[in-house]
Design a protein around this motif. Structure first.
Motif, mmCIF file in Angstrom:
data_model
loop_
_atom_site.group_PDB
_atom_site.id
_atom_site.type_symbol
_atom_site.label_atom_id
_atom_site.label_comp_id
_atom_site.label_asym_id
_atom_site.label_seq_id
_atom_site.Cartn_x
_atom_site.Cartn_y
_atom_site.Cartn_z
ATOM 1 N N LEU A 93 0.858 -1.179 0.000
ATOM 2 C CA LEU A 93 0.000 0.000 0.000
ATOM 3 C C LEU A 93 0.898 1.233 0.000
ATOM 4 C CD1 LEU A 93 -2.879 1.177 0.174
ATOM 5 C CD2 LEU A 93 -2.676 1.033 2.674
ATOM 6 N N VAL A 94 0.675 2.139 -0.968
ATOM 7 C CA VAL A 94 1.579 3.268 -1.208
ATOM 8 C C VAL A 94 0.848 4.595 -1.050
ATOM 9 C CG1 VAL A 94 3.080 4.353 -2.944
ATOM 10 C CG2 VAL A 94 2.893 1.860 -2.855
ATOM 11 N N ASP A 95 1.519 5.552 -0.385
ATOM 12 C CA ASP A 95 1.045 6.935 -0.335
ATOM 13 C C ASP A 95 2.256 7.845 -0.446
ATOM 14 O OD1 ASP A 95 -0.829 8.960 -0.312
ATOM 15 O OD2 ASP A 95 -1.446 8.676 1.768
ATOM 16 N N ASP A 96 2.021 9.118 -0.737
ATOM 17 C CA ASP A 96 3.158 10.023 -0.889
ATOM 18 C C ASP A 96 3.703 10.489 0.461
ATOM 19 O OD1 ASP A 96 0.835 11.586 -0.485
ATOM 20 O OD2 ASP A 96 1.586 13.254 -1.684
ATOM 21 N N VAL A 97 2.807 10.908 1.366
ATOM 22 C CA VAL A 97 3.240 11.427 2.664
ATOM 23 C C VAL A 97 2.487 10.701 3.782
ATOM 24 C CG1 VAL A 97 3.401 13.484 4.135
ATOM 25 C CG2 VAL A 97 3.711 13.704 1.667
ATOM 26 N N LEU A 98 3.229 10.219 4.766
ATOM 27 C CA LEU A 98 2.622 9.647 5.969
ATOM 28 C C LEU A 98 2.648 10.745 7.021
ATOM 29 C CD1 LEU A 98 1.513 7.490 7.843
ATOM 30 C CD2 LEU A 98 3.804 6.560 8.068
ATOM 31 N N ASN A 99 1.477 11.287 7.306
ATOM 32 C CA ASN A 99 1.365 12.387 8.250
ATOM 33 C C ASN A 99 0.856 11.842 9.578
ATOM 34 O OD1 ASN A 99 1.304 14.951 9.328
ATOM 35 N ND2 ASN A 99 -0.489 15.595 8.205
ATOM 36 N N SER A 100 -0.455 11.801 9.770
ATOM 37 C CA SER A 100 -1.006 11.297 11.031
ATOM 38 C C SER A 100 -1.194 9.782 11.002
ATOM 39 C CB SER A 100 -2.352 11.960 11.323
ATOM 40 O OG SER A 100 -3.317 11.526 10.381
ATOM 41 N N GLY A 101 -1.216 9.220 9.802
ATOM 42 C CA GLY A 101 -1.430 7.785 9.659
ATOM 43 C C GLY A 101 -2.884 7.427 9.415
ATOM 44 N N THR A 102 -3.777 8.413 9.416
ATOM 45 C CA THR A 102 -5.211 8.146 9.258
ATOM 46 C C THR A 102 -5.511 7.460 7.927
ATOM 47 O OG1 THR A 102 -5.755 10.052 10.637
ATOM 48 C CG2 THR A 102 -7.515 9.185 9.250
ATOM 49 N N THR A 103 -5.038 8.046 6.828
ATOM 50 C CA THR A 103 -5.324 7.476 5.511
ATOM 51 C C THR A 103 -4.750 6.074 5.398
ATOM 52 O OG1 THR A 103 -5.272 9.693 4.560
ATOM 53 C CG2 THR A 103 -5.112 7.858 3.025
ATOM 54 N N LEU A 104 -3.517 5.908 5.832
ATOM 55 C CA LEU A 104 -2.860 4.600 5.720
ATOM 56 C C LEU A 104 -3.567 3.541 6.573
ATOM 57 C CD1 LEU A 104 -0.511 3.977 3.877
ATOM 58 C CD2 LEU A 104 1.016 4.169 5.817
ATOM 59 N N ILE A 105 -3.956 3.888 7.789
ATOM 60 C CA ILE A 105 -4.571 2.879 8.664
ATOM 61 C C ILE A 105 -5.936 2.427 8.128
ATOM 62 C CG2 ILE A 105 -5.795 4.299 10.384
ATOM 63 C CD1 ILE A 105 -3.681 1.784 11.857
ATOM 64 N N TYR A 106 -6.718 3.346 7.554
ATOM 65 C CA TYR A 106 -8.002 2.949 6.978
ATOM 66 C C TYR A 106 -7.787 2.145 5.694
ATOM 67 C CZ TYR A 106 -10.652 5.322 10.523
ATOM 68 O OH TYR A 106 -11.194 5.686 11.728
ATOM 69 N N GLY A 107 -6.748 2.474 4.942
ATOM 70 C CA GLY A 107 -6.397 1.676 3.765
ATOM 71 C C GLY A 107 -5.989 0.276 4.174
ATOM 72 N N ILE A 108 -5.203 0.171 5.236
ATOM 73 C CA ILE A 108 -4.773 -1.136 5.755
ATOM 74 C C ILE A 108 -6.000 -1.936 6.191
ATOM 75 C CG2 ILE A 108 -3.600 -2.251 7.700
ATOM 76 C CD1 ILE A 108 -1.494 0.075 7.483
ATOM 77 N N LYS A 109 -6.900 -1.273 6.922
ATOM 78 C CA LYS A 109 -8.123 -1.947 7.402
ATOM 79 C C LYS A 109 -8.897 -2.552 6.237
ATOM 80 C CE LYS A 109 -12.524 -0.893 9.677
ATOM 81 N NZ LYS A 109 -13.434 -1.057 8.556
#
Length: 165
Positions: A93-109
């Motif tokens: 799973l790829v994103d440009d910037v990991l800031n708070s982790g919100t987008t990444l954690i919901y993507g992981i879920k």
């Protein structure tokens, strides 16, 4: 507010290549890998990684766009490929910037609802402002920034850059 360049086009290309090699090292025994980019810059970064992976390996690289409402991440998340296409496969799973982790954690879920063989995350820039216990397995750079500062990444042909304002 004045912005300063933190990554030039050449640096982004180098970091993309290094991340692609790291992904290949972890997945060299696989026949196929799914590179899932979060819509927008995450998907553009995923395309760059997929392109390098295709050039440096014999992996079948499948690109997937992940649509997440970043303002309301509990809304339905959709992908450009069906869940059967990534079932029991290695996925990054790829994103440009990991800031708070919100987008990444919901993507992981979202991806945890389907059994995967291996699951990793990759970001170009890790800001170290985690709200959730999520980390990037592969990252271009880590920056300690203030919450007031903003990082923007622009992906353009031969003129990609990241800046801090």
């Amino acid at each position: 507010m004045e912005s300063s360049i933190i990554l030039t086009n050449e640096q982004i290309e180098n970091k993309t290549r290094r991340i692609a090699y790291q992904i290949y090292e972890v997945n060299f025994n696989e026949k196929e890998i799914i590179i899932a980019g979060i819509a927008g810059n995450g998907f553009l970064f995923a395309k760059k990684i997929a392109e390098v992976l295709t050039n440096i390996s014999n992996l079948k690289v499948v690109l997937c766009e992940v649509k997440i409402d970043k303002k309301q991440p509990l809304k339905e998340i959709t992908t450009s490929i069906s869940s059967s296409a990534y079932k029991n496969k290695s996925l990054v799973l790829v994103d440009d910037v990991l800031n708070s982790g919100t987008t990444l954690i919901y993507g992981i879920k979202h991806f945890l609802e389907v059994p995967l063989k291996r699951f990793n995350t990759a970001v170009l820039i890790n800001r170290n402002h985690k709200k959730y216990p999520v980390k990037a397995d592969f990252k271009g750079i880590s920056l300690s920034t203030s919450l007031k500062e903003h990082i923007s990444v622009v992906f353009e042909n031969n003129n990609s850059h990241a800046s801090l304002a």
